[in-house]
Scaffold this motif. Structure first.
Motif, mmCIF file in Angstrom:
data_model
loop_
_atom_site.group_PDB
_atom_site.id
_atom_site.type_symbol
_atom_site.label_atom_id
_atom_site.label_comp_id
_atom_site.label_asym_id
_atom_site.label_seq_id
_atom_site.Cartn_x
_atom_site.Cartn_y
_atom_site.Cartn_z
ATOM 1 N N CYS A 158 0.966 -1.170 -0.022
ATOM 2 C CA CYS A 158 0.050 0.007 -0.163
ATOM 3 C C CYS A 158 0.992 1.283 0.045
ATOM 4 C CB CYS A 158 -0.823 -0.160 1.018
ATOM 5 S SG CYS A 158 -0.078 0.167 2.923
ATOM 6 N N PRO A 159 0.496 2.171 -0.408
ATOM 7 C CA PRO A 159 1.240 3.523 -0.539
ATOM 8 C C PRO A 159 1.309 3.928 0.954
ATOM 9 C CG PRO A 159 -0.700 3.660 -1.852
ATOM 10 C CD PRO A 159 -1.032 2.418 -1.186
ATOM 11 N N SER A 160 2.480 4.787 0.935
ATOM 12 C CA SER A 160 2.988 5.204 2.236
ATOM 13 C C SER A 160 2.010 5.985 3.098
ATOM 14 C CB SER A 160 4.493 6.183 2.155
ATOM 15 O OG SER A 160 4.374 7.299 1.175
ATOM 16 N N ASP A 161 1.319 6.949 2.186
ATOM 17 C CA ASP A 161 0.418 7.964 3.072
ATOM 18 C C ASP A 161 -0.804 7.014 3.517
ATOM 19 O OD1 ASP A 161 -0.375 7.146 0.495
ATOM 20 O OD2 ASP A 161 -1.454 8.990 -0.062
ATOM 21 N N LEU A 162 -1.298 5.830 2.863
ATOM 22 C CA LEU A 162 -2.319 5.098 3.490
ATOM 23 C C LEU A 162 -1.747 4.419 4.619
ATOM 24 C CD1 LEU A 162 -5.193 3.898 3.339
ATOM 25 C CD2 LEU A 162 -3.829 2.144 1.378
ATOM 26 N N LEU A 163 -0.510 3.912 4.487
ATOM 27 C CA LEU A 163 0.064 3.183 5.771
ATOM 28 C C LEU A 163 0.234 3.962 7.031
ATOM 29 C CD1 LEU A 163 1.360 0.658 6.820
ATOM 30 C CD2 LEU A 163 3.404 1.468 5.839
ATOM 31 N N GLY A 164 0.504 5.437 6.860
ATOM 32 C CA GLY A 164 0.553 6.393 7.883
ATOM 33 C C GLY A 164 -0.864 6.443 8.434
ATOM 34 N N ALA A 165 -2.002 6.542 7.532
ATOM 35 C CA ALA A 165 -3.178 6.697 8.070
ATOM 36 C C ALA A 165 -3.744 5.453 8.734
ATOM 37 C CB ALA A 165 -4.176 7.044 6.962
ATOM 38 N N ILE A 166 -3.077 4.331 8.320
ATOM 39 C CA ILE A 166 -3.551 3.016 9.206
ATOM 40 C C ILE A 166 -2.803 2.921 10.867
ATOM 41 C CG2 ILE A 166 -3.188 0.519 9.313
ATOM 42 C CD1 ILE A 166 -3.496 0.501 6.351
ATOM 43 N N ASP A 167 -1.805 3.575 10.508
ATOM 44 C CA ASP A 167 -0.939 3.602 11.831
ATOM 45 C C ASP A 167 -1.540 4.473 12.819
ATOM 46 O OD1 ASP A 167 0.894 1.721 11.128
ATOM 47 O OD2 ASP A 167 2.208 2.987 10.354
ATOM 48 N N GLN A 168 -2.089 5.858 12.250
ATOM 49 C CA GLN A 168 -2.767 6.727 13.317
ATOM 50 C C GLN A 168 -3.932 6.188 13.816
ATOM 51 O OE1 GLN A 168 -3.431 10.302 10.843
ATOM 52 N NE2 GLN A 168 -4.089 11.553 12.631
ATOM 53 N N LEU A 169 -4.473 5.425 12.877
ATOM 54 C CA LEU A 169 -5.878 4.919 13.563
ATOM 55 C C LEU A 169 -5.454 3.836 14.477
ATOM 56 C CD1 LEU A 169 -8.988 4.751 13.629
ATOM 57 C CD2 LEU A 169 -8.894 2.850 11.563
ATOM 58 N N GLY A 170 -4.541 2.938 14.421
ATOM 59 C CA GLY A 170 -4.167 2.045 15.283
ATOM 60 C C GLY A 170 -3.631 2.455 16.573
ATOM 61 N N GLN A 171 -2.839 3.449 16.646
ATOM 62 C CA GLN A 171 -2.369 4.225 17.602
ATOM 63 C C GLN A 171 -3.511 4.771 18.549
ATOM 64 O OE1 GLN A 171 0.095 7.564 16.349
ATOM 65 N NE2 GLN A 171 1.548 5.821 15.578
ATOM 66 N N GLN A 172 -4.555 4.730 18.105
ATOM 67 C CA GLN A 172 -5.972 5.198 18.898
ATOM 68 C C GLN A 172 -6.813 4.297 19.225
ATOM 69 O OE1 GLN A 172 -8.313 7.895 16.262
ATOM 70 N NE2 GLN A 172 -6.903 9.384 16.085
ATOM 71 N N ARG A 173 -6.748 3.200 18.611
ATOM 72 C CA ARG A 173 -7.396 1.893 18.910
ATOM 73 C C ARG A 173 -6.453 1.157 19.728
ATOM 74 N NH1 ARG A 173 -12.374 0.511 16.434
ATOM 75 N NH2 ARG A 173 -13.519 2.280 15.181
ATOM 76 N N TYR A 174 -5.437 0.609 19.130
ATOM 77 C CA TYR A 174 -4.671 -0.295 19.582
ATOM 78 C C TYR A 174 -3.073 0.192 19.850
ATOM 79 C CZ TYR A 174 -8.435 -3.026 17.928
ATOM 80 O OH TYR A 174 -9.719 -3.534 17.876
ATOM 81 N N PRO A 175 -2.680 0.978 20.592
ATOM 82 C CA PRO A 175 -1.672 1.615 21.039
ATOM 83 C C PRO A 175 -0.680 0.416 21.418
ATOM 84 C CG PRO A 175 -2.860 2.242 22.820
ATOM 85 C CD PRO A 175 -3.712 1.713 21.947
ATOM 86 N N ALA A 176 0.601 0.333 21.181
ATOM 87 C CA ALA A 176 1.618 -0.638 21.578
ATOM 88 C C ALA A 176 2.758 0.052 21.383
ATOM 89 C CB ALA A 176 1.394 -1.664 20.416
ATOM 90 N N ASP A 177 3.965 -0.441 22.113
ATOM 91 C CA ASP A 177 5.323 -0.041 22.376
ATOM 92 C C ASP A 177 6.199 -0.775 21.263
ATOM 93 O OD1 ASP A 177 7.498 0.933 23.261
ATOM 94 O OD2 ASP A 177 7.721 -0.100 25.022
ATOM 95 N N ASN A 178 6.019 -0.279 20.020
ATOM 96 C CA ASN A 178 6.961 -0.752 19.017
ATOM 97 C C ASN A 178 7.150 0.262 17.952
ATOM 98 O OD1 ASN A 178 4.456 -0.328 17.544
ATOM 99 N ND2 ASN A 178 3.986 -2.548 17.700
ATOM 100 N N ASN A 179 7.922 0.377 16.651
ATOM 101 C CA ASN A 179 8.344 1.297 15.947
ATOM 102 C C ASN A 179 6.837 1.956 15.331
ATOM 103 O OD1 ASN A 179 10.894 0.733 16.294
ATOM 104 N ND2 ASN A 179 11.143 -0.942 14.743
ATOM 105 N N ASN A 180 5.923 1.101 14.949
ATOM 106 C CA ASN A 180 4.801 1.677 14.489
ATOM 107 C C ASN A 180 3.641 2.594 15.525
ATOM 108 O OD1 ASN A 180 5.646 0.409 12.229
ATOM 109 N ND2 ASN A 180 4.478 -1.467 12.758
ATOM 110 N N GLY A 181 4.026 2.282 16.774
ATOM 111 C CA GLY A 181 3.285 2.678 17.732
ATOM 112 C C GLY A 181 1.849 2.094 17.916
ATOM 113 N N CYS A 182 1.432 1.185 17.282
ATOM 114 C CA CYS A 182 0.137 0.411 17.402
ATOM 115 C C CYS A 182 0.456 -1.247 16.777
ATOM 116 C CB CYS A 182 -0.684 1.165 16.481
ATOM 117 S SG CYS A 182 -0.250 0.923 14.667
#
Length: 261
Positions: free
Chosen positions: A9-33
């Motif tokens: 997937c494009p990098s901007d879509l991947l950034g949106a997925i990570d942003q949503l994940g940080q809100q729903r499923y935060p985690a202590d890793n490089n992605n933050g979710c």
């Protein structure tokens, strides 16, 4: 049983997925979710809204046309290749047939020449091609008289009346033999063959050792008979030359007269 799903997937879509994940499923890793849980929610929600008709996704027509165009190109390519192969097959068949016919004709001529050359000398007709001495007169050959025994002498007058009186003509023949093309080297052998098989029958004599002129004596009943014998001789010499990839030029005239052929 869970299965793994990989996709790009494009990098901007991947950034949106990570942003949503940080809100729903935060985690202590490089992605933050937790990307896996986030993607499962996204896919489940997407399937639901697409199924109940809440959201409609437009289908790209360009991709369909591209696929059809590529398929059409492939079909046309296969058809043209098939037709091209058929054309080549027909052409090769015609060329092979023509080559086989020419090869068969060539082999037949070679066999004819070899059979003649392999014939014992005792069975070949010896040529009579004497070179006359310059200034000397060339006597015409005499025709042999038929043998008669004593018992036939009483009927001599009757037999003479029945015999056809023949005349003799001294003919000068100019004969040129040439190869059909520069790759053929047969004219010398063809001339020798013509001298042995045709001209020697008429007691031929060469005017000069290396020249093209011959003197022959032909016995004939009338003018028509003489013309026929001369033209038959021309045709026979031409046939021999043609069989060995050569051609001839010939001219004839009667010595002491204006008659020409």
């Amino acid at each position: 049983m869970a299965k793994m799903l990989n996709f790009r997937c494009p990098s901007d879509l991947l950034g949106a997925i990570d942003q949503l994940g940080q809100q729903r499923y935060p985690a202590d890793n490089n992605n933050g979710c937790d990307r896996s849980k986030t993607l499962i929610d996204i896919i489940a929600a997407g399937i639901k809204v697409l199924s109940d008709g809440s959201i409609e996704v437009s289908v790209s027509k360009t991709s369909s046309k591209t696929i059809l165009t590529e398929e059409l190109k492939s079909v046309i390519k296969d058809e043209l290749l098939s037709e091209f192969q058929e054309v080549i097959k027909r052409e090769l068949t015609g060329v092979k047939q023509e080559v086989d016919e020419k090869l068969a004709a060539f082999c037949e001529r070679i066999n004819t020449t070899e059979q003649f050359e392999s014939t014992p000398k005792s069975k070949k007709k010896a040529p009579n091609l004497l070179v006359p001495v310059k200034g000397a007169e060339i006597p015409a050959p005499e025709e042999k008289a038929p043998n008669k025994n004593p018992a036939q002498k009483a009927n001599t007058l009757t037999e003479v009346d029945k015999e056809v009186v023949k005349q003799s003509a001294l003919i000068q023949i100019w004969l040129r033999v040439e190869n059909n093309n520069k790759f053929i080297r047969r004219k010398k052998k063809v001339r020798e063959y013509i001298e042995r098989s045709c001209l020697s029958y008429y007691n031929a004599q060469k005017v000069t050792p290396s020249g093209y002129d011959y003197l022959v004596t032909i016995f004939y009943e009338n003018d028509e008979d003489l013309d026929k014998q001369v033209y038959d001789l021309f045709r026979e010499m031409d046939s021999i030359a043609d069989m060995d990839y050569c051609f001839i030029e010939v001219d004839a005239s009667e010595v002491g007269t204006d008659r020409r052929w």
